[in-house]
Design an enzyme around this catalytic site. Structure first.
Site, short mmCIF file in Angstrom:
data_model
loop_
_atom_site.label_atom_id
_atom_site.label_comp_id
_atom_site.label_asym_id
_atom_site.label_seq_id
_atom_site.Cartn_x
_atom_site.Cartn_y
_atom_site.Cartn_z
N CYS A 84 0.82 -1.22 0.00
CA CYS A 84 0.00 0.00 0.00
C CYS A 84 0.85 1.26 0.00
CB CYS A 84 -0.95 -0.01 1.20
SG CYS A 84 -1.76 -1.60 1.43
N ILE A 210 -12.82 -1.03 -1.22
CA ILE A 210 -12.05 -1.51 -2.37
C ILE A 210 -12.23 -0.47 -3.46
CG2 ILE A 210 -11.80 -3.38 -4.06
CD1 ILE A 210 -11.23 -4.42 -1.32
N LYS A 330 -10.20 5.98 4.18
CA LYS A 330 -11.47 5.52 4.72
C LYS A 330 -12.66 5.93 3.85
CE LYS A 330 -14.44 3.92 7.50
NZ LYS A 330 -15.26 3.77 6.29
N HIS A 334 -9.13 3.78 -1.40
CA HIS A 334 -7.75 3.29 -1.29
C HIS A 334 -7.39 2.41 -2.47
CE1 HIS A 334 -4.03 1.86 0.24
NE2 HIS A 334 -4.46 0.85 0.95
#
Ligand SMILES: [Zn+2]
Lengths: 388, 138
Positions: A84, A210, A330, A334
């Site tokens: 990430c 997602i 959030k 992401h």
């Protein structure tokens, strides 16, 4: 060492675009970045591109040349992968390249396509950021790993699911005016608490969604900006990176992220500032507990006190230190390999004053971006400052 | 199944025979195989030292959304437990009589601080070998 300026930033809208190819997503972000920068594509000397799971999601390795084509640049192009934090390390290497005088114009960013996979496929894809032998085979998923950290944090310092729900609610509220955010809907503390469990103690609204999306930045040297009349008022003044043991079980403390402490210390030293100078932060809140651990690692909250920061209003939009004014991972979303670049884009706009949430930080001069990989076995921190 | 993972699979074999071990460096840091040097300090040689008979749960989670390899196992409990010089990550079995977890309880399936024994079991989904923990009767 030359000063590194952010000449332009570009994002796709983050969200669910299951039919859009990765190359098209990155092309859109790059287009926006070039338009924002007013820099000619032919001037680009390197492309640093972040991507995590493209081999699984799109059956596509060797993505850097593909993305150079998509962006319309012909120059050395390299894919960076640190889970990430993939775009974070791509940006960091671009910053170091320009700072060292090795190039005047570098494009950095990243892309992730995820929603073309089903939930199990995406869960499997994300889990490969953990240690396959000792974690994934023991049932550790990405939410599961952060759930292990959340419970360890509660055991060590106290705190509750309600404290975490305040982080979720705050970030959803921040995303409301952000045109690039995946979720522009309010989530109350009660709704967050009542959402179904994913990996207890974490529930659905503790988790980032997602997401498909891309980010791109045009970074230039101060000299290039001056000579070519490029408007680039924000500088990247500090960069730092840290690494920890891969598996959570091998960490000294299950409720802390020392890789991010190392990254922050290096970035602050590089910039010649300290945590007290920071006016705003974009941090890697892939889960609500991750924001808590991030602000403690950045020195913006004492260990054990980060859990109360959102609830007590310190990190809300009108608090003394707004965190994740973009909506964070959030609510903004992401797209794993793009996230680190998008954080720099958000901080840049917040400092330039052209972000929809800039009104909350009119006098801000210093922003930090915190990007983490896996369960923070990798961490990258950047310091951005208003230079002009 | 695909090829064995040398070092790891021998360690799982030993664990299943009740002969689990940790690798310990001259400085006393524990780690798990395969290793050539200590991941904490880089020193060697590493000696194999038997794991203690029981460990202590330091954290756990009840996983409701699994990866495909665990689709028939969910919900399940994954825990991290301290066994002497190392922590192990494993799936908790036997917490609700017959191996089912208490899926709706937030923390009542097992507790931090609880004593567990380690063994090797199978994933329900595909029979793959997994590290398992079982609470020790007190
Ligand atoms: Zn050692």
């Amino acid at each position: 060492m030359t000063e590194v300026r952010v000449a332009g930033v570009g994002l796709t809208r983050f969200g669910s675009h299951p039919e859009r190819t990765g190359r098209d997503l990155f092309a859109e972000a790059a287009d926006r970045a070039f338009a924002d920068a007013g820099v000619d594509r032919n001037a680009v000397e390197e492309l640093n591109y972040g991507n995590f799971m493209g081999a699984l999601a799109e059956h596509q390795g060797h993505q850097a040349p593909l993305m150079a084509e998509a962006a319309g640049v012909r120059c050395p192009a390299t894919r960076y992968e640190s889970a990430c934090a993939s775009a974070g390390v791509a940006v960091r290497e671009a910053v170091r390249t320009v700072a060292a005088g090795d190039a005047d114009v570098v494009v950095a960013g990243g892309m992730e396509r995820m929603t073309n996979l089903d939930t199990e496929g995406a869960t499997e894809g994300l889990a490969i950021a953990a240690d396959d032998l000792f974690e994934v085979r023991a049932g550790v998923t990405f939410p599961g790993a952060y759930a292990l950290m959340a419970r360890a944090y509660f055991e060590a310092h106290g705190g509750s699911r309600e404290d975490l729900a305040h982080v979720a609610s705050k970030n959803h509220e921040n995303a409301l005016p952000n045109e690039y955010a995946q979720f522009r809907t309010e989530v109350s503390v009660e709704e967050a608490l009542d959402s179904p469990p994913i990996a207890e103690p974490l529930h659905l609204y503790d988790a980032c969604p997602i997401t498909d999306g891309a980010s791109a930045l045009v970074l230039v040297s101060e000299e290039y900006a001056a000579e070519n009349d490029v408007d680039a008022p924000v500088a990247v003044t500090g960069t730092g990176q840290g690494t920890d043991r891969m598996a959570l079980a091998d960490r000294t403390d299950l409720a802390a992220t020392p890789a991010a402490v190392d990254a922050a210390t290096a970035a602050y030293d590089d910039a010649g500032i300290g945590p007290a100078d920071v006016d705003l932060a974009e941090v890697h809140d892939c889960f609500t507990i991750a924001e808590v651990l991030a602000i403690e690692s950045l020195g913006l909250a004492e260990p054990g006190e980060g859990i109360a920061a959102a609830r007590d209003g310190h990190t809300t939009a009108d608090g003394d230190l707004p965190v994740n004014l973009s909506g964070g991972l959030k609510a903004k979303g992401h797209p794993v390999g793009a996230t680190g670049g998008s954080q720099i884009a958000e901080v840049t706009r917040l400092l330039r004053g052209d972000h929809p949430n800039s009104e909350h930080v009119p006098d801000a001069e210093v922003g930090v971006a915190h990007n983490a990989g896996g369960t923070v076995a990798s961490a990258v921190v950047h310091v951005l400052e208003v230079a002009e | 199944m695909t090829a064995r993972d040398e070092g790891y699979d021998e360690w799982i074999d030993a664990l299943s025979e009740g002969a689990g071990y940790a690798l310990v460096c001259p400085e006393g840091h524990g780690s798990l195989p395969p290793r050539r040097v200590c991941p904490e300090c880089g020193s060697s040689p590493l000696s194999e030292e038997p794991l203690p008979g029981s460990g202590t749960v330091e954290t756990f989670t009840v996983v409701h959304v699994p990866s495909p390899r665990f689709s028939d196992d969910a919900p399940y409990v994954t825990a991290v437990a301290r066994f002497g010089p190392v922590r192990l990550t494993g799936i908790v079995r036997g917490v609700d009589g017959d191996g089912d977890v208490d899926a709706d309880g937030d923390g009542d399936a097992i507790e931090v601080g609880e004593t567990v024994e380690v063994d090797v079991g199978e994933r329900e989904t595909d029979g793959g070998r997994i590290v398992t923990f079982r609470p020790v009767e007190s």
